[in-house]
Scaffold this motif. Sequence first.
Motif, mmCIF file in Angstrom:
data_model
loop_
_atom_site.group_PDB
_atom_site.id
_atom_site.type_symbol
_atom_site.label_atom_id
_atom_site.label_comp_id
_atom_site.label_asym_id
_atom_site.label_seq_id
_atom_site.Cartn_x
_atom_site.Cartn_y
_atom_site.Cartn_z
ATOM 1 N N GLY A 93 -60.072 9.962 55.582
ATOM 2 C CA GLY A 93 -61.347 10.351 54.994
ATOM 3 C C GLY A 93 -62.436 10.598 56.014
ATOM 4 N N GLY A 94 -62.070 10.641 57.294
ATOM 5 C CA GLY A 94 -63.058 10.703 58.358
ATOM 6 C C GLY A 94 -63.409 12.112 58.792
ATOM 7 N N SER A 95 -64.165 12.181 59.886
ATOM 8 C CA SER A 95 -64.692 13.450 60.377
ATOM 9 C C SER A 95 -64.411 13.585 61.868
ATOM 10 C CB SER A 95 -66.201 13.536 60.123
ATOM 11 O OG SER A 95 -66.877 12.429 60.697
ATOM 12 N N LEU A 96 -64.273 14.850 62.286
ATOM 13 C CA LEU A 96 -63.986 15.167 63.671
ATOM 14 C C LEU A 96 -64.880 16.316 64.107
ATOM 15 C CD1 LEU A 96 -62.103 14.985 66.238
ATOM 16 C CD2 LEU A 96 -60.720 16.764 65.135
ATOM 17 N N ALA A 97 -65.555 16.171 65.241
ATOM 18 C CA ALA A 97 -66.275 17.275 65.863
ATOM 19 C C ALA A 97 -65.481 17.742 67.067
ATOM 20 C CB ALA A 97 -67.680 16.850 66.285
ATOM 21 N N VAL A 98 -65.359 19.052 67.219
ATOM 22 C CA VAL A 98 -64.639 19.641 68.343
ATOM 23 C C VAL A 98 -65.626 20.475 69.145
ATOM 24 C CG1 VAL A 98 -62.762 21.156 69.055
ATOM 25 C CG2 VAL A 98 -62.474 19.668 67.066
ATOM 26 N N LEU A 99 -65.797 20.118 70.409
ATOM 27 C CA LEU A 99 -66.701 20.833 71.297
ATOM 28 C C LEU A 99 -65.905 21.873 72.072
ATOM 29 C CD1 LEU A 99 -68.779 17.841 72.723
ATOM 30 C CD2 LEU A 99 -69.091 19.119 70.594
ATOM 31 N N GLY A 100 -66.219 23.150 71.854
ATOM 32 C CA GLY A 100 -65.512 24.237 72.503
ATOM 33 C C GLY A 100 -64.401 24.765 71.630
ATOM 34 N N LEU A 101 -64.480 26.049 71.288
ATOM 35 C CA LEU A 101 -63.499 26.658 70.392
ATOM 36 C C LEU A 101 -62.671 27.708 71.117
ATOM 37 C CD1 LEU A 101 -65.691 26.896 67.172
ATOM 38 C CD2 LEU A 101 -63.891 25.228 67.684
ATOM 39 N N GLY A 102 -62.384 27.446 72.396
ATOM 40 C CA GLY A 102 -61.374 28.220 73.087
ATOM 41 C C GLY A 102 -60.010 27.891 72.510
ATOM 42 N N PRO A 103 -58.927 28.284 73.182
ATOM 43 C CA PRO A 103 -57.594 28.074 72.605
ATOM 44 C C PRO A 103 -57.307 26.628 72.220
ATOM 45 C CG PRO A 103 -57.466 29.541 74.493
ATOM 46 C CD PRO A 103 -58.877 29.041 74.445
ATOM 47 N N ILE A 104 -57.637 25.668 73.088
ATOM 48 C CA ILE A 104 -57.327 24.269 72.770
ATOM 49 C C ILE A 104 -58.227 23.759 71.651
ATOM 50 C CG2 ILE A 104 -57.208 21.923 73.678
ATOM 51 C CD1 ILE A 104 -55.073 23.882 74.767
ATOM 52 N N GLY A 105 -59.530 24.013 71.746
ATOM 53 C CA GLY A 105 -60.435 23.536 70.712
ATOM 54 C C GLY A 105 -60.121 24.118 69.349
ATOM 55 N N GLU A 106 -59.828 25.415 69.311
ATOM 56 C CA GLU A 106 -59.498 26.024 68.019
ATOM 57 C C GLU A 106 -58.208 25.445 67.453
ATOM 58 O OE1 GLU A 106 -58.466 30.292 65.911
ATOM 59 O OE2 GLU A 106 -59.009 30.283 68.042
ATOM 60 N N MET A 107 -57.204 25.244 68.320
ATOM 61 C CA MET A 107 -55.960 24.667 67.815
ATOM 62 C C MET A 107 -56.168 23.214 67.388
ATOM 63 S SD MET A 107 -52.907 25.283 66.898
ATOM 64 C CE MET A 107 -52.476 26.843 67.661
ATOM 65 N N CYS A 108 -57.048 22.469 68.056
ATOM 66 C CA CYS A 108 -57.382 21.118 67.582
ATOM 67 C C CYS A 108 -57.904 21.167 66.153
ATOM 68 C CB CYS A 108 -58.442 20.484 68.486
ATOM 69 S SG CYS A 108 -57.854 19.905 70.091
ATOM 70 N N CYS A 109 -58.778 22.115 65.879
ATOM 71 C CA CYS A 109 -59.317 22.247 64.526
ATOM 72 C C CYS A 109 -58.206 22.524 63.522
ATOM 73 C CB CYS A 109 -60.355 23.367 64.479
ATOM 74 S SG CYS A 109 -61.878 23.052 65.393
ATOM 75 N N ARG A 110 -57.311 23.437 63.858
ATOM 76 C CA ARG A 110 -56.222 23.784 62.939
ATOM 77 C C ARG A 110 -55.320 22.581 62.685
ATOM 78 N NH1 ARG A 110 -54.199 29.970 64.273
ATOM 79 N NH2 ARG A 110 -56.275 30.911 64.506
ATOM 80 N N ILE A 111 -54.996 21.854 63.737
ATOM 81 C CA ILE A 111 -54.132 20.682 63.582
ATOM 82 C C ILE A 111 -54.826 19.609 62.759
ATOM 83 C CG2 ILE A 111 -53.137 18.748 64.874
ATOM 84 C CD1 ILE A 111 -52.498 20.852 67.103
ATOM 85 N N ALA A 112 -56.100 19.355 63.037
ATOM 86 C CA ALA A 112 -56.821 18.318 62.293
ATOM 87 C C ALA A 112 -56.878 18.654 60.815
ATOM 88 C CB ALA A 112 -58.231 18.164 62.865
ATOM 89 N N LEU A 113 -57.172 19.901 60.484
ATOM 90 C CA LEU A 113 -57.209 20.288 59.069
ATOM 91 C C LEU A 113 -55.825 20.166 58.440
ATOM 92 C CD1 LEU A 113 -59.575 23.384 59.322
ATOM 93 C CD2 LEU A 113 -60.086 21.221 58.170
ATOM 94 N N HIS A 114 -54.796 20.570 59.170
ATOM 95 C CA HIS A 114 -53.439 20.454 58.635
ATOM 96 C C HIS A 114 -53.073 18.998 58.372
ATOM 97 C CE1 HIS A 114 -49.206 21.351 57.992
ATOM 98 N NE2 HIS A 114 -48.921 20.363 58.825
ATOM 99 N N GLN A 115 -53.562 18.113 59.233
ATOM 100 C CA GLN A 115 -53.246 16.697 59.075
ATOM 101 C C GLN A 115 -54.132 16.005 58.046
ATOM 102 O OE1 GLN A 115 -53.331 14.990 63.018
ATOM 103 N NE2 GLN A 115 -51.368 15.881 63.589
ATOM 104 N N GLY A 116 -55.044 16.743 57.438
ATOM 105 C CA GLY A 116 -55.834 16.196 56.348
ATOM 106 C C GLY A 116 -57.163 15.601 56.732
#
Length: 396
Positions: free
Chosen positions: A179-202
């Motif tokens: 139920g938590g939150s994540l901020a990702v600083l930088g949306l280059g390849p790694i940052g964008e993929m972090c966002c995709r993985i975090a959303l996929h993991q719920g």
Amino acid sequence: MRAVTWQGKRDVRVEDVPDPRIEQPTDAVIRVTSTGLCGSDLHLYEVFGPFMTPGDVLGHEPIGIVEEVGPDVPDLRPGDRVVVPFQIACGSCWMCVRGLPTQCETTQVTGEGMGAALFGYSRLYGSVPGAQAEYLRVPQAQFGPIKVPQGPSDDRYLYLSDVLPTAWQAVRYADVPPGGSLAVLGLGPIGEMCCRIALHQGVERVVGIDLVPERLGRARARGVDVLDLTAFDGQDELVAAVRDLTGGRGPDSVVDAVGTEAHGSPVAKAQQQVAGLLPRAWAARLHQKAGSDRLAALYLAIELVRRGGTISLSGVYGGAADPLPLLTLFDKQVQLRMGQANVRRWVDEILPLLTDDDPLGVDTFATHHLPLSDAPHAYRMFQRKEDGVSKVVLRP
């Protein structure tokens, strides 16, 4: 063969270099079919030149076909399709057995006081010829290469070399609570993929922060709450906006996917530029004793994260004399995790997602596919963030 070589600051060239060959019984040679251009490569292009030698072959994100194997590589055959992790590790030492191949005791670059050797990444990491080339010698091939199926496009599996495990580890290290939150600083390849993985993991709320419109748009299209750095009058406004999105406390976790070349660090940038004017041997000694990073992203992460939260660093830092606000870190009871991705540790978790359903969008993740001969243009474009570039794949 043709390969991308480092020649100086902001100077890479495609040149003829000797073909690789089997040198040790645990070597393999692969024919590279695709190879990525990584944000870490830009650090060599701009900041870490003092540790490079003209002619060094760059790159560490390859997929290809096995051409030859040494006698102590039992599980590979010519014709196998493999992805090669960016670090070189034996798989059997004390560190590797504990899931830390980045600290492999067989390939540690002890003369520089560093961890496992890396492909194409300066003398600090062993001066191993890199993967932006037609062919690649792969040491420790009894462990490193990951066999993948024939058939699907290279992009389906290429990112197992770096992007996927680096982002996966960053999110795992962030340890976002249910139920938590994540901020990702930088949306280059790694940052964008972090966002995709975090959303996929719920992860319930993912906030992505950048200043490049195309990168913000790509993340927004995947369901990320994006914030444009240029829309705020100073850090305080940005911090307030993030807190408004995260219950007033700030995010439970923050991933810093920016690293040493963050915008908003003029003094450190000037120091890096001055060091770049010195003879390489002098500049290297200065960097190792008094080097500093552009820490704007890390300072922002420390300010953003809620009390008792976690910061996960995946962006590369290399300064030996960075000032850190330890009082704030201690007072806020912040957990801090970091390090190069332990690629083979995460592969078994990631592979089931590389299916026809493609939940992480790997098939369309690259924004640019270019021939290897266009590498100098690709580096310039990526460094300047031109033409909507986010991820470049080079084809030898």
